[in-house]
Structures are given as C-alpha cells and as structure tokens.
Design a protein around this motif. Sequence first.
Motif, mmCIF file in Angstrom:
data_model
loop_
_atom_site.group_PDB
_atom_site.id
_atom_site.type_symbol
_atom_site.label_atom_id
_atom_site.label_comp_id
_atom_site.label_asym_id
_atom_site.label_seq_id
_atom_site.Cartn_x
_atom_site.Cartn_y
_atom_site.Cartn_z
ATOM 1 N N LEU A 44 51.883 -2.182 43.020
ATOM 2 C CA LEU A 44 51.373 -1.462 41.865
ATOM 3 C C LEU A 44 49.964 -0.973 42.160
ATOM 4 N N ARG A 45 49.723 0.294 41.795
ATOM 5 C CA ARG A 45 48.387 0.888 41.931
ATOM 6 C C ARG A 45 47.961 1.412 40.563
ATOM 7 N N ILE A 46 46.743 1.036 40.158
ATOM 8 C CA ILE A 46 46.233 1.364 38.828
ATOM 9 C C ILE A 46 44.955 2.176 38.945
ATOM 10 N N GLY A 47 44.840 3.228 38.156
ATOM 11 C CA GLY A 47 43.614 4.022 38.081
ATOM 12 C C GLY A 47 42.918 3.786 36.755
ATOM 13 N N LEU A 56 38.390 -6.542 33.756
ATOM 14 C CA LEU A 56 39.587 -6.670 32.934
ATOM 15 C C LEU A 56 40.857 -6.297 33.698
ATOM 16 N N VAL A 57 40.825 -5.226 34.462
ATOM 17 C CA VAL A 57 41.997 -4.840 35.251
ATOM 18 C C VAL A 57 42.350 -5.951 36.234
ATOM 19 N N GLU A 81 46.497 -2.823 43.475
ATOM 20 C CA GLU A 81 45.242 -2.160 43.823
ATOM 21 C C GLU A 81 44.694 -1.416 42.621
ATOM 22 N N TRP A 82 43.366 -1.423 42.514
ATOM 23 C CA TRP A 82 42.672 -0.692 41.448
ATOM 24 C C TRP A 82 41.843 0.422 42.077
ATOM 25 N N TYR A 83 42.035 1.638 41.547
ATOM 26 C CA TYR A 83 41.314 2.820 42.003
ATOM 27 C C TYR A 83 40.368 3.267 40.900
ATOM 28 N N TYR A 98 49.387 9.143 43.758
ATOM 29 C CA TYR A 98 48.556 8.160 44.454
ATOM 30 C C TYR A 98 48.514 6.821 43.729
ATOM 31 N N ILE A 99 48.705 6.859 42.400
ATOM 32 C CA ILE A 99 48.725 5.631 41.612
ATOM 33 C C ILE A 99 49.988 5.625 40.761
ATOM 34 N N ASP A 100 50.346 4.449 40.262
ATOM 35 C CA ASP A 100 51.538 4.297 39.434
ATOM 36 C C ASP A 100 51.217 4.357 37.945
#
Length: 127
Positions: A44-47, A56-57, A81-83, A98-100
């Motif tokens: 999982l990738r989060i922006g 928090l993320v 991953e956090w972007y 690039y992110i989910d």
Amino acid sequence: MGTAVQANFHVVESHQPSASSAVSSLVPQKCYNGGYPDAKNVLLRIGNGGAGQSGLVGAFADAFIQAMVESKFVAEPFKVEWYLGDTTQSLSYLAAGYIDVALTYNAAAEKAAVKSGDAVERELVFL
C-alpha cells in the motif's frame, strides 16, 4: 482563547493497477512495517501532507499492517509507504498510479478526480 480548527479529510482511491507495480521516481517520505522488521513487499502506498507529517499516517499504517497479519488476511507482514504531498500533488500521484490512496482535504479537487476517472471513490475518513 484558542480557535478550533476543523478539517475534513477524505480518502480518494485509485482505479489504476496497484501502485506497487507502477514505476516511479518518487521516493517515499517514510516506510512503515507494523513492527515486523522482516517485512519485504510494499502492498500500500499513501499520499498525504499534514497527517503524515504529524505521525498519524504512520500510526494508521502500523495498526493496519498488524491487524491484517494477525487476522491472517494476508499471509506475511508487508510495508506501507507514505508519500508527502498536498492535495493537488497527492491527487496527481494517484492519477499517475504512483500511490493507491490519497488522504486529502479539498472537496472540489476530490470530486473532480472522481469525475475525471482519475479516482474511483471518495470517502470521509476523519474530521
């Protein structure tokens, strides 16, 4: 007296293939493993901006990983991953695959992303 600040954060999900398969020159700001140092795969990738910067993320990511592993929903520990990006950047990352997931706070931009087909769903996550 302090002034209360209210922000409505939404999650906007991509309709693209999983970001784990997208090739990107973006570098994650942080990578979380839920306390499993041997975790290898990023699932999982989060922006996001502020919620990621506040930690928090990371707290959400670690709890999510732990819950998924303990419930046996996934076979082995994984990474999230956090972007770092504001709403506009996060929605651009989402559109590019690039992110989910993008945690954002601009209703008009979120609705435009869904309307254009760059995202499939908009949900309130916290306020």
